[in-house]
Design a protein around this motif. Structure first.
Motif, PDB file in Angstrom:
ATOM      1  N   PRO A 115     -16.723  84.450  -2.941  1.00  0.00           N
ATOM      2  CA  PRO A 115     -17.245  85.607  -2.194  1.00  0.00           C
ATOM      3  C   PRO A 115     -17.235  85.411  -0.689  1.00  0.00           C
ATOM      4  CG  PRO A 115     -18.635  85.134  -4.093  1.00  0.00           C
ATOM      5  CD  PRO A 115     -17.663  83.995  -3.981  1.00  0.00           C
ATOM      6  N   THR A 163     -15.525  93.332  -6.046  1.00  0.00           N
ATOM      7  CA  THR A 163     -16.458  93.635  -4.969  1.00  0.00           C
ATOM      8  C   THR A 163     -17.647  94.386  -5.548  1.00  0.00           C
ATOM      9  OG1 THR A 163     -14.655  93.762  -3.365  1.00  0.00           O
ATOM     10  CG2 THR A 163     -16.746  94.788  -2.752  1.00  0.00           C
ATOM     11  N   LEU A 198     -21.984  93.212  -1.372  1.00  0.00           N
ATOM     12  CA  LEU A 198     -20.950  92.905  -0.390  1.00  0.00           C
ATOM     13  C   LEU A 198     -20.438  94.177   0.272  1.00  0.00           C
ATOM     14  CD1 LEU A 198     -19.023  91.081   1.104  1.00  0.00           C
ATOM     15  CD2 LEU A 198     -17.546  91.037  -0.930  1.00  0.00           C
TER      16      LEU A 198
END
Length: 315
Positions: free
Chosen positions: A116, A147, A151
Motif C-alpha cells: 500500500p 484501492t 486510501l
C-alpha cells in the motif's frame, strides 16, 4: 487548484490498437475508429488501458497514439500504466501537453505492487503530474492491488482532480465502491469498468458512466443498454425489463471482457463488423485458437439475429 470539467460520465470505449501484420501500430486507423465511435454517440474514448495493450507498446508509441487522437479533437482519457512511477509520470506529462481530457490511474505493477505504501506514492506522483486534469483510480484484480476507501480519500484530500473510481471487479466490488466511496457525493463518479456489470452498476450502484470493451464493435447496442439502464435506475420498470433482456443477450460477448484474451476476442468482433484494421495483433503469436474463433463467430451471429428482431432496440 481547481479541476478541469469532469469527463467521467456516460459511455466510453477503451480503444484497441490496430496494427499491420508486422505489429506496427496503425494510428490513422486508431483515429478513424475514435471518430466513428464518437459520431455513434460515445461520450469519450479511453486509450492505453488494458484494451490498448499498453505493455506491448513503447512509451513513444503510446504517446503518439494519444497525440493523434487529441489532434483530431477527440476527448481522450489516458491510461497511466507503466513499469515504474517515473515512466508513468512522463506519460502523464505528455498527455497533459497533448490536451487529454482525463486520466485513468493504473497501479504500480511488478515491483512492490501489493504494498500500500508503494501504491500511495505512485498514485500521488501521477496525480501531482496531472495538475488540473480529472482522474479516476482504475481498480482491477488483474493489477494485483485493490484501492480501498481509506486510501482513496487520503489521496483525494490533497488532489481534488481525483473525481472517481473505475471498478473492473465483479458485482461485489462495484457494490463496495458505491457503498464506501462514491455514494452520497455528487462530485464523485462511479465508472463501471467491465461489460458484464453495466446493469448492476447503473441500476444498483448509482454508476454514472461505463468504460466498455465490446462497445468498440457494438457501439449502438451498448449505448442502448446504457440508456435503458439509466432509465431503469430512475425507476422505469419497462426500461428495467428491457435492460435486463439486452444485458442477458450480450452476456457471452460481454464476458470476454473478463478474461486474458479480451483484446483478441474484441479484435475478432471488429473484423466481423467490417473493421479490417483490427485483424492483426501487436504480438504475432497472440491469436485465438480455431475453437475460440468459431465460438466468438457463432456467438456474434446469434446475437445479431436476436438484435435484428428485438423490439427493444429502439424507442
Amino acid at each position: 487548484m481547481a479541476s478541469k470539467p469532469n469527463v467521467f460520465s456516460g459511455c466510453m470505449p477503451a480503444l484497441m490498437t490496430p496494427c499491420n501484420a508486422e505489429g506496427v501500430p496503425d494510428f490513422d486507423a486508431l483515429v478513424a475508429t475514435g471518430c466513428d465511435l464518437v459520431e455513434a454517440g460515445m461520450d469519450a474514448l479511453v486509450y492505453c488501458g488494458s484494451m490498448g495493450d499498453w505493455p506491448l507498446l513503447t512509451d513513444e508509441q503510446r504517446c503518439e497514439g494519444v497525440d493523434r487522437l487529441c489532434q483530431a479533437g477527440l476527448p481522450v482519457v489516458v491510461g497511466t500504466g507503466a513499469q515504474n512511477t517515473q515512466r508513468a509520470v512522463a506519460i502523464v506529462e505528455r498527455a497533459v501537453a497533448a490536451g487529454a481530457a482525463g486520466l485513468m490511474v493504473i497501479p504500480r505493477v511488478l515491483s512492490r505492487g501489493s504494498a500500500p505504501q508503494a501504491q500511495r506514492a505512485h498514485f500521488r506522483a501521477i496525480l501531482d503530474a496531472a495538475g488540473e486534469l480529472p482522474a479516476v483510480i482504475y481498480n482491477s484484480p488483474y493489477y494485483g492491488f485493490e484501492t480501498r476507501a481509506d486510501l482513496f480519500f487520503e489521496l483525494r484530500a490533497d488532489h481534488p482532480n481525483l473525481v472517481g473510481f473505475k471498478e473492473f471487479g465483479g458485482a461485489a466490488s462495484l457494490s463496495y465502491a458505491a457503498e464506501h466511496i462514491t455514494a452520497g457525493d455528487a462530485a464523485l463518479t462511479l465508472m463501471v469498468g467491465v461489460d458484464t456489470q453495466v446493469f448492476h452498476g447503473y441500476v444498483n450502484c448509482g454508476a454514472t458512466g461505463a468504460i466498455t470493451g465490446v462497445g468498440n464493435a457494438l457501439p449502438r447496442e451498448v449505448l442502448r443498454l446504457v440508456t435503458l439502464c439509466r432509465r431503469a435506475a430512475d425507476g422505469d420498470p419497462h426500461s428495467r425489463r428491457l435492460a435486463a433482456e439486452l444485458s442477458e443477450a450480450l452476456d457471452v460477448l460481454a464476458t470476454f471482457d473478463e478474461g486474458p484474451d479480451l483484446v483478441l476476442y474484441y479484435k475478432r468482433l471488429m473484423v466481423l463488423e467490417g473493421h479490417e484494421a483490427y485483424r492483426h495483433s501487436l504480438c504475432a503469436t497472440d491469436v485465438l485458437s480455431p475453437s475460440q474463433a468459431a465460438f466468438v463467430d457463432d456467438s456474434w451471429r446469434r446475437f445479431r439475429a436476436w438484435w435484428a428482431d428485438w423490439p427493444g432496440a429502439r424507442d
